[in-house]
Design an enzyme around this catalytic site. Structure first.
Site, short mmCIF file in Angstrom:
data_model
loop_
_atom_site.label_atom_id
_atom_site.label_comp_id
_atom_site.label_asym_id
_atom_site.label_seq_id
_atom_site.Cartn_x
_atom_site.Cartn_y
_atom_site.Cartn_z
N GLY A 13 0.81 -1.21 0.00
CA GLY A 13 0.00 0.00 0.00
C GLY A 13 0.84 1.26 0.00
O GLY A 13 0.49 2.24 0.65
N HIS A 238 22.88 5.98 -1.49
CA HIS A 238 22.63 7.42 -1.36
C HIS A 238 23.84 8.06 -0.70
O HIS A 238 24.29 7.59 0.33
CB HIS A 238 21.38 7.66 -0.53
N ARG A 287 23.67 10.41 -7.71
CA ARG A 287 24.00 9.79 -6.45
C ARG A 287 25.17 8.81 -6.53
O ARG A 287 26.00 8.77 -5.63
CB ARG A 287 22.76 9.07 -5.93
N HIS A 354 20.23 2.60 -0.41
CA HIS A 354 19.06 3.45 -0.41
C HIS A 354 17.91 2.93 -1.26
O HIS A 354 16.75 2.98 -0.86
CB HIS A 354 19.48 4.84 -0.92
N GLU A 378 8.82 0.38 -6.64
CA GLU A 378 10.25 0.07 -6.50
C GLU A 378 10.54 -1.41 -6.71
O GLU A 378 11.63 -1.78 -7.11
CB GLU A 378 10.77 0.51 -5.12
N ARG A 388 19.26 5.62 -10.43
CA ARG A 388 18.06 6.45 -10.44
C ARG A 388 18.40 7.88 -10.10
O ARG A 388 19.20 8.14 -9.20
CB ARG A 388 17.06 5.91 -9.40
N SER A 393 11.95 8.61 -8.07
CA SER A 393 11.36 7.40 -7.49
C SER A 393 9.88 7.61 -7.21
O SER A 393 9.05 6.75 -7.49
CB SER A 393 12.09 6.99 -6.22
#
Lengths: 586, 206, 252
Positions: A13, A238, A287, A354, A378, A388, A393
């Site tokens: 969810g 990250h 990143r 990350h 994801e 990414r 995201s």
């Protein structure tokens, strides 16, 4: 004529699961929504910085093409370009939808959406709600789904854990087995289509920026049932996280977007190494590039703060009221967890696991290779290639839901679903899960499940993150096999049938170990450096051999991953070398 | 939409403030006449007697007894909905919240006794008029004196704190600053009224 | 003694095996380390679920997700106060540290509680903006940036339940909806599209157990981990329902 009503099971969810749910409800069908937690507490809310969309309201002549190109280039040409193009085109519409839903985006003085800079993009393109964009977007969808819940189209199964999918004789997914995390009841559910939207596998690495619920267990479960995993070796590290013993807390890229600078002392003076190494993008390199630079400065040049693996992320030169407005939430978080005020002193940060660019392989409509089973968010592998871009995201999560939702209905209506599943088949699937759970409750070995998980995290963090070495990866695989074996020696202390979190974690851990092997094996096999995947032995990108999607399949006999490669669509932008030291050329 | 609860609550608020608050102020005002001695106090009582009996009784029933009964009975219902937690959350306003309920319980019992004895029994049934001397002899009993002075303090606090919450409940004072100012002013007023009370009640004993 | 405290941390945890079981306490001792918080401590106990007097027990059950104070899951009563366990730093807590479930809500097991009532309340106050659909309609309306900032503040509410636990008027003894859902109603009333249903939300709040049950103890604003100015917005909603009441009387 009334529209046909289908029953779609959505597992997860978060942003993607909720978006898919909305689309399904709007098409008049029903959703059974499964989640580990109340959906309002899903991990999407940890996204801080923003969501990319070409709004072009800053006089920079930003274009959708530019967004598309930045994403493909940032992803080191490993993403399906047609899929990415679709996403970038839809982005501005999604933002308007979220705005109507009541997301409190940060606004300019004249009341339109403000935009900020983000890594890997030269234009201001990131819509944001302070520094809690993910939370705000998730809440908006949660609210809309609540509306459908009141109308009766959505039935939420919160605190239910997905165990596996149920396939019919023809191998078509026709339902799932799930377990209530309170009553421990295991039940089989029929579905016309199943969408997995369970997010990333961060917990496979132990300490990471992910929530404790992001264990990739569901992804691993469907992998063991035959779903392809695509590009799993691409794990985003990250660059800026607050290291912690329980978790590494994310310090948003928005800090750099709003002018934050990264430095360490060199010869007694601050050295802004990103600005020096990458003059064109400076602190706003993607990143993977930033993470590798920090890793290099700390591990190879030994310039970390006080010799530790830390560097400074400095906002102290920016006016406090500006910071408050743009970044308030996360600065408060830093003060709270570290006890220092980032408005006054530089923050101490270090890269952390990350995000997983890879995940369940899906086609452009988000079907997996198992008919009737879809994946979005994801947990799928689409859109980000080898790396990414920040703030893509939330976009990919929301966008993939807008594709998977309607397509789930389409499949339910027109797909070749084979035979109806019988009550006996459902019961057999359920009973298998009950037996498995009961056998876990009886486990009586010397190992503690949480300590074993800690070891798994240590191994993965050590060998499969920023720099990867083939020899180490081989060793890591052996270690993982040992851990998998030791899993059998776990002893549970809690043998009850009520809210038994330990026993459920035992089941999850096995899935996590198997997924760790997927990541490691895929990393071992890819002998090149691309995006987040870096090998000193193979420091350059090898388009000839590896501009292909990694596909990992489960070998049911050896329990080991099998790696192969397939072609993908990169017909729109010709691959070119990725170099952030100079401005991007198209 | 009827929203009975809403109107009952607001009625509870307003009759506490106006009817019962007014009654309290009247008591303090009249009784403070005792500071001037027997003659002044009795004269004040006689002035009140000038109001024609039916009107006076009407006021007593319509503006005092009925609002009191409503405020008291509905108040019991409200007080029963609280689980007081000043042990864990010892903020000033939480203490005030607790005190509001404690004083209410005390006053409820006290007023039954006070009204029952002085108004219904002494004045109503026995027909003895209330006078300086009667009050003086009545509260010369130290236990009664103490119970009365506690009751006055309780009523004054309950009333003044009630003004503060009234301002919040009716959306008059919205921000924390104005709420704090009103709270302080009300507590100052409470203090002043308590001092007046101590003065006139003490004067009986001198 | 102080020296010893630096090396270990003692917890007294209120446990309960099921919703209808009797609560009991157990004492745990774990090694100290800097920046340790309550969730990290509970994780430590999971790794070695042995009480202080050496008894092997089932690990403590609780709920947590993000560990960054945004998900709201790990709310529990720590040394008497409701707060998020993930940001409750051991260094700032008096030892032994008492952990208990927030008993304003039904207890499922140990520190795990059932907060579904809060989500039900969000349904009651119609906590959403009524949009026609997720499809493209037209541009979203421009918003006053100051109003948007207020909305942003309120929208931080993570349904953790601290304000409900701290409120003396919320609990099994009362039907008060509580500060968080009431203020959420205000959030939707602020939105240029959400305000179309303002009347509905206000009328709901005027019903039994609505805002009228607020007793102004003002614990909520102190307990809110997100520093939402709850009392200010409660007063605003009070103002709004009063106006609505006048409309209800005089406009029909």
């Amino acid at each position: 004529m009334a529209k046909a009503k289908y029953k779609i099971v959505v597992v997860g969810g978060g942003l993607s699961g909720l978006m898919a749910t909305l689309k399904i409800c709007e098409a008049g069908s029903d959703v059974d929504l499964f989640s580990y937690c109340p959906v309002k507490r899903s991990h999407s809310l940890c996204a801080q910085g923003g969501i990319n969309a070409c709004m072009d309201t800053k006089g920079e002549h930003d274009s959708i093409y530019e967004h598309f190109d930045d994403t493909v280039y940032g992803g080191d040409f490993l993403a399906d370009q047609v899929a990415v193009k679709g996403m970038c085109e839809a982005a501005p519409k999604l933002i308007k939808m979220f705005d109507r839903m009541g997301v409190p985006f940060t606004r300019t003085a004249e009341g339109v959406l403000d935009l900020r800079n983000f890594g890997g993009q030269k234009n201001k393109r990131t819509c944001f709600a302070g520094s809690t964009t993910g939370q705000q977007l998730l809440y908006a969808l949660d609210e809309q789904v609540r509306k459908w819940e009141v109308k009766g189209n959505v039935k939420k199964y919160e605190f239910w854990e997905f165990i596996k999918v149920i396939k019919n004789k023809e191998g078509v997914c026709r339902g799932i087995v799930a377990q209530s995390m309170n009553s421990m009841e295991i039940k089989a559910f029929r579905a016309d289509t199943v969408i997995i939207a369970t997010g990333g596998p961060g917990q496979v690495f132990g300490r990471c920026t992910a929530s404790t619920i992001c264990n990739g267990s569901a992804v691993s479960a469907v992998y063991q049932q035959g779903a392809h995993i695509g590009n799993p070796e691409f794990i985003q590290i990250h660059p800026t996280a607050i290291p912690g013993s329980d978790k590494n807390r994310l310090m948003s890229e928005a800090c750099r977007g709003e002018g934050g600078r990264i430095w360490v002392y060199k010869d007694g003076k601050p050295w802004y190494f990103l600005e020096e190494m990458y003059p064109a993008y400076g602190n706003l390199v993607p990143r993977d590039v930033a993470s590798r630079a920090i890793y290099d400065v700390c591990m190879n040049q030994h310039l970390g703060i006080n010799g530790e693996n830390r560097v400074y992320l400095d906002l102290s030169h920016i006016p406090a009221d500006y910071l408050e407005r743009k970044l308030g939430g996360i600065l408060e978080m830093y003060s709270e967890f570290v006890g220092k005020d980032p408005r006054k002193v530089p923050m101490e940060i270090y890269p952390s696991v990350h995000y997983s660019m890879g995940g369940i392989w899906v086609d452009r409509l988000h079907h997996t290779n198992i008919p009737g089973l879809m994946a979005s968010g994801e947990c799928d592998y689409q859109y980000h290639g080898a790396n990414r871009l920040g703030a893509n995201s939330l976009l990919s999560a929301a966008y993939s839901g807008t594709i998977s939702g309607p397509e789930a209905i389409n499949w339910a209506a027109t797909g070749d679903r084979g035979s109806e599943i019988t009550d006996e088949e459902l019961e057999a699937a359920r009973q298998a899960c009950v037996d498995q759970f009961e056998s876990i409750l009886k486990m009586d070995g010397p190992e503690n499940v949480h300590r074993l998980h800690h070891e798994l995290g240590d191994v993965m963090n050590k060998y499969v993150t920023i720099e990867r070495v083939n020899q180490d990866l081989d060793y890591c695989l052996e270690e993982l096999k040992k851990i998998l074996k030791r899993w059998n020696d776990i002893g549970v202390t809690d043998r009850g049938h009520w809210a038994n979190q330990e026993a459920m974690f035992v089941r999850q851990l096995r899935n996590m170990i198997l997924y760790a092997m997927v990541v490691t094996k895929a990393a071992r096999m890819r002998d090149e450096s691309r995006g987040a995947h870096f090998k000193r032995e193979f420091p350059t990108r090898n388009d000839e051999r590896f501009m292909k999607t990694t596909i990992v399949d489960y070998n049911t006999e050896t329990e080991e991953p099998m790696v192969s490669y397939i072609e993908f669509d990169h017909s729109l932008v010709k691959p070119r070398p990725r170099n952030y030291a100079v401005a991007k050329k198209e | 939409m009827i929203n009975t609860t809403f109107y009952l609550r607001r009625l509870h608020s307003i009759c506490g403030l106006l009817a019962l608050g007014g009654m309290l102020m009247e008591h303090i005002f009249t009784n403070s006449m005792a500071l001037g001695g027997s003659a002044v106090f009795n004269a004040a009582l006689e002035t009140m007697e000038l109001i024609p009996k039916p009107i006076f009784l009407g006021i007593e029933v319509g503006l005092i007894a009925v609002p009191f009964l409503f405020h008291g009975i509905y108040g019991i219902y409200i007080a029963l909905q609280a689980k007081n937690n000043t042990g864990s959350y010892g903020y000033a306003r939480n203490w005030q919240f607790l005190l509001q309920r404690c004083t209410a319980w005390y006053l409820l019992v006290f007023l039954i006794w006070h009204v029952g004895y002085l108004r219904i029994f002494t004045k109503g049934i026995s027909g003895t008029p209330i006078s300086y001397e009667l009050v003086q002899s009545y509260i010369s009993n130290p236990i009664i004196f103490v119970l009365y002075i506690i009751a006055m303090f309780a009523a004054i606090f309950h009333f003044c704190n009630g003004i503060t919450t009234f301002c919040m409940t009716w959306g008059i004072a919205k921000g924390p600053r104005i709420q704090c100012v009103i709270d302080k002013l009300c507590m100052l007023m409470a203090l002043a009224l308590c001092l007046v009370t101590v003065a006139y009640m003490g004067s009986y004993l001198l | 003694m102080a020296e010893q405290n630096k090396q270990t941390v003692t917890f007294i945890i209120e446990r309960q095996d099921g919703p209808d079981s009797k609560p009991y306490t157990q004492e745990f001792e774990i090694p100290y380390r800097p920046a340790l918080n309550v969730v990290a401590s509970l994780m430590e106990i999971q790794k070695n679920p042995v009480t202080k007097d050496g008894k092997k027990v089932a690990p403590v059950v609780w709920e947590c997700n993000c560990l960054e104070k945004v998900c709201g899951a790990c709310m529990m009563v720590i040394n008497g106060r409701a707060r998020q366990a993930c940001c409750a730093l051991i260094d700032e807590l008096e030892q032994p540290i008492h952990l208990a479930p927030a008993r304003t809500f039904p207890v499922i097991r140990d520190l795990l509680i059932d907060r579904s009532v809060m989500f039900e309340s969000l349904k009651r106050i119609q906590g959403w903006v009524e949009i026609d659909g997720t499809w493209e309609v037209k541009d979203a309306p421009i918003q006053n940036p100051y109003t948007a900032q207020t909305a942003y503040e309120i929208s931080h509410c993570m349904t953790c339940g601290c304000c409900l636990e701290a409120c003396p008027n919320v609990g099994p003894q009362s039907d008060f909806i509580g500060p968080a859902p009431t203020v959420q109603a205000y959030l939707f009333n602020l939105h240029p599209l959400g305000k179309f249903d303002k009347e509905k939300r206000l009328n709901t709040l005027m019903e039994k157990g609505g805002i009228t049950s607020c007793g102004n103890s003002q614990n909520c604003v102190q307990a809110c981990p997100k520093n939402i100015k709850l009392t200010t917005y409660l007063a605003q909603v009070n103002r709004d329902v009063n106006k609505q009441a006048l409309k209800n009387i005089f406009n029909k």
